[in-house]
Design an enzyme around this catalytic site. Structure first.
Site, PDB file in Angstrom:
ATOM      1  N   TYR A   1      18.991  28.803  10.017  1.00  0.00           N
ATOM      2  CA  TYR A   1      18.085  29.960  10.021  1.00  0.00           C
ATOM      3  C   TYR A   1      18.331  29.568  11.525  1.00  0.00           C
ATOM      4  CZ  TYR A   1      16.403  30.438   5.812  1.00  0.00           C
ATOM      5  OH  TYR A   1      16.464  30.662   3.936  1.00  0.00           O
TER       6      TYR A   1
ATOM      7  N   LYS B   1       0.910  -1.253   0.156  1.00  0.00           N
ATOM      8  CA  LYS B   1      -0.192  -0.296   0.063  1.00  0.00           C
ATOM      9  C   LYS B   1       0.716   1.497   0.064  1.00  0.00           C
ATOM     10  CE  LYS B   1      -0.232  -0.440   5.164  1.00  0.00           C
ATOM     11  NZ  LYS B   1      -1.582  -0.980   5.901  1.00  0.00           N
TER      12      LYS B   1
ATOM     13  N   ARG C   1     -11.243   0.209  14.043  1.00  0.00           N
ATOM     14  CA  ARG C   1     -10.740   0.978  12.907  1.00  0.00           C
ATOM     15  C   ARG C   1     -12.006   0.186  12.087  1.00  0.00           C
ATOM     16  NH1 ARG C   1      -5.386   1.779  10.699  1.00  0.00           N
ATOM     17  NH2 ARG C   1      -5.183  -0.439  10.297  1.00  0.00           N
TER      18      ARG C   1
END
Ligand SMILES: *Cc1c(COP(=O)(O)O)cnc(C)c1O
Length: 364
Positions: free
Chosen positions: A256, A35, A130
């Site tokens: 940064y 998947k 689920r």
């Protein structure tokens, strides 16, 4: 020239990991779970390494079509079943086996016109909440399916929520076993963690196992165990190069927000890899990285296209040297994806799935 960042998919490692999964449950057949585009590797790129599996399990109809397009005639299982009526036509046409986890899917099936009945994997919600029928509703779903002319063999499936952790699978396994006790059909219960950690539980090995993440060289229960402990190999390597170096003096900062400050003179490398490539922005200073196969650390914030690394352990390294963000360096050193994922507060699954489309892939 494109930027020097590239991802590699290792066919031999896929074969090795598949063999490990077979060895963990020698009597079971193995679904290779592919998947999410084979966990970010690309279905077409893992096919050669995983074609020794007994079947491919996935979610997307499009991915099922691609597997058939590669010439795979064996079993293909849709792990979530169909989403709408016309998906069933594709199931009939491509001979896809599909999960049935809710009444709506039974309704669709009962309205589907097909010459050849479908192989069904009926899913039980044994506690994860689920997908699936609860134990009290499971048997009536089975009976209803069993009466449909559209249905051939019915297999029984459930999914564990805690195969990788201390809660384990005992409770869910007992629920599943008890509810399905006198039902015919093949059983499939476990993912990578279930297979590796609970393979001695006879019922777990069952008829089919469904490993995903372990096939791709990530330990399902990291950091309790790592890929070396499970004898798994990385199947994806993300590599780039140093495109600049800087010599820092005491008090100099990097990147940064100036989040890293040099406490001694040091040399750093700037690597062509940033969060726009899928490298997690959450990786803090100290995240492991390999420069020419030598282990070192990142420094400062990850920016969109670049990251800085400490060259202290690799004094000879400079412009053009290889940097391995995870996986295998070209001289064979290994940095498990799980270590980088942990530094970023996530799991290997997410990193492999998130390599961005601007990164080119090579398979070898
Ligand atoms: C994703 C998935 C698997 C594979 O899980 P891993 O943890 O990657 O081994 C197995 N079964 C089902 C139903 C899944 O959705």
């Amino acid at each position: 020239m494109p930027r020097p960042i590239q991802a590699f998919v290792h066919t031999d490692a896929l074969r090795h990991n598949l063999a490990r999964m077979r060895a963990a449950a020698p009597d079971a057949r193995v679904w290779a779970v592919v998947k999410a585009n084979a966990y970010g590797h690309g279905i077409e790129r893992v096919f050669e390494g995983l074609r020794g599996a007994d079947g491919f399990a996935l979610l997307d109809l499009d991915e099922a079509q691609r597997i058939r397009g590669l010439g795979w005639r064996g079993p293909v299982l849709l792990l979530e079943g169909v989403f709408e009526m016309r998906d069933l036509e594709l199931c009939s046409r491509l001979d896809l086996w599909h999960t049935v986890h809710c009444d709506e899917q039974v309704d669709m099936l009962s309205a589907h016109k097909t010459q050849v009945p479908h192989r069904i994997f009926l899913k039980m919600n044994s506690g994860m909440n689920r997908l699936g029928f609860t134990p009290t509703r499971f048997r009536s779903a089975w009976t209803r399916l069993n009466q449909l002319p559209q249905v051939d063999e019915i297999s029984l499936v459930t999914h564990f929520s805690d195969a990788d952790g201390p809660k384990g699978i005992t409770q869910q396994m007992a629920t599943f076993a008890k509810t399905t006790e006198d039902l015919p059909g093949e059983r499939t219960t476990c993912n990578s963690a279930g297979l590796l950690r609970h393979a001695n539980d006879v019922a777990v090995a069952a008829d089919w196992v469904r490993p995903g993440i372990a096939l791709y060289g990530s330990a399902p229960d990291y950091p309790e165990r790592d890929i070396a402990a499970w004898d798994l190999q990385p199947t994806m390597s993300l590599r780039s190069r140093i495109i600049a170096t800087q010599d820092l003096q005491v008090g100099d900062t990097v990147g940064y927000g100036s989040s890293f400050t040099a406490e001694a003179p040091m040399r750093i490398g700037v690597v062509a890899c940033g969060y726009a490539d899928g490298y997690p922005r959450h990786c803090p200073t100290g995240t492991p990285v390999l420069v020419s196969g030598v282990r070192t650390r990142t420094l400062g914030r990850v920016s969109m296209d670049m990251i800085a690394v400490d060259l202290t352990p690799c004094a000879d390294a400079g412009f053009g040297n290889e940097v391995t963000l995870w996986g295998k360096s070209s001289n064979g050193a290994v940095l498990p994806i799980d270590e980088v994922a942990q530094a970023a507060g996530t799991v290997g699954y997410e990193l492999m799935c998130a390599v961005s489309s601007r990164v080119g892939f090579t398979q070898y």
